[in-house]
Design a protein around this motif. Structure first.
Motif, mmCIF file in Angstrom:
data_model
loop_
_atom_site.group_PDB
_atom_site.id
_atom_site.type_symbol
_atom_site.label_atom_id
_atom_site.label_comp_id
_atom_site.label_asym_id
_atom_site.label_seq_id
_atom_site.Cartn_x
_atom_site.Cartn_y
_atom_site.Cartn_z
ATOM 1 N N GLN A 119 56.512 -6.217 39.211
ATOM 2 C CA GLN A 119 57.679 -6.073 39.061
ATOM 3 C C GLN A 119 58.067 -4.814 38.352
ATOM 4 O O GLN A 119 58.925 -3.798 38.334
ATOM 5 C CB GLN A 119 58.470 -6.325 38.070
ATOM 6 N N VAL A 120 57.202 -3.555 37.250
ATOM 7 C CA VAL A 120 56.764 -2.791 37.734
ATOM 8 C C VAL A 120 57.233 -1.920 38.594
ATOM 9 O O VAL A 120 56.556 -2.351 39.844
ATOM 10 C CB VAL A 120 55.535 -3.021 36.951
ATOM 11 N N PRO A 121 57.806 -0.747 38.590
ATOM 12 C CA PRO A 121 57.078 0.338 39.525
ATOM 13 C C PRO A 121 56.284 1.111 39.860
ATOM 14 O O PRO A 121 55.799 1.229 39.388
ATOM 15 C CB PRO A 121 59.099 1.971 39.793
ATOM 16 N N PRO A 122 55.539 1.180 41.534
ATOM 17 C CA PRO A 122 54.244 1.567 41.688
ATOM 18 C C PRO A 122 54.469 3.311 41.054
ATOM 19 O O PRO A 122 52.994 3.993 40.575
ATOM 20 C CB PRO A 122 53.578 1.566 42.725
ATOM 21 N N VAL A 123 55.397 3.182 40.994
ATOM 22 C CA VAL A 123 55.585 5.100 40.927
ATOM 23 C C VAL A 123 56.914 4.980 39.620
ATOM 24 O O VAL A 123 57.754 4.904 40.056
ATOM 25 C CB VAL A 123 56.402 5.583 41.757
ATOM 26 N N ALA A 124 56.226 6.146 39.118
ATOM 27 C CA ALA A 124 57.011 6.596 38.474
ATOM 28 C C ALA A 124 58.340 7.252 38.375
ATOM 29 O O ALA A 124 58.631 7.759 39.516
ATOM 30 C CB ALA A 124 57.062 7.473 37.213
#
Length: 138
Positions: A119-124
Motif C-alpha cells: 500500500q505504500v507508494p513506490p515513489v514519494a
C-alpha cells in the motif's frame, strides 16, 4: 509393575518427545515467517517466536496430562497397545491441528504484512496540484 502404569509411562514419554519435536520444528521454521512479517526485526521475531513456543508447550502438555487418565485397567499386552494407539493417535491429531493452526496464523500475519507493504507508494509524491474550482451551475 502394573500394565496400566507401563502404558502411562510409555504414553508420557512418546507424547512429550513428540511435543518437543513439533515445537522445535515450528520454532525453527516459524522464525523465518515472523522475521518476514516483522520486516526484519530479528529481536522482535525471536521474542514472538519464543512466546508462541511457550504457548504451544502449555496447551499440548496440558492436553497430554489431562488425557493421561483412563477408566479401564489394562489386563494384557494387547490392551497396552490398544490404549497407547488410541491415546497417541489423539495426541498426534491434536499436535497436527495445533501445527496447522500455527502455520495458518503465521501465513495470515505474513500476508497482512505483505499487503501493508504494497500500500505504500513506490515513489514519494513530487508535487501538489491545486484543487480545481467548482464547475459553473453545480
Amino acid at each position: 509393575m502394573d500394565r496400566t502404569v507401563i502404558a502411562y509411562v510409555v504414553y508420557l514419554i512418546v507424547s512429550i518427545a513428540l511435543t518437543i519435536w513439533v515445537a522445535r520444528t515450528l520454532s525453527h521454521h516459524g522464525r523465518v515467517f515472523l522475521a518476514d512479517v516483522l520486516q526484519g526485526n530479528e529481536k522482535l521475531a525471536d521474542a514472538v517466536n519464543h512466546l508462541l513456543v511457550v504457548g504451544f508447550y502449555l496447551v499440548n502438555l496440558g492436553f497430554v496430562a489431562l488425557y493421561l487418565s483412563g477408566d479401564d485397567t489394562i489386563e494384557d499386552t494387547r490392551g497396552v497397545f490398544e490404549a497407547l494407539s488410541t491415546k497417541l493417535g489423539v495426541v498426534l491429531l491434536v499436535l497436527g491441528a495445533m501445527h496447522l493452526a500455527n502455520v495458518y496464523v503465521l501465513n495470515r500475519i505474513r500476508r497482512r504484512g505483505a499487503m501493508e507493504r504494497e500500500q505504500v507508494p513506490p515513489v514519494a509524491p513530487q508535487g501538489w496540484t491545486a484543487p480545481s474550482a467548482p464547475a459553473a451551475g453545480a
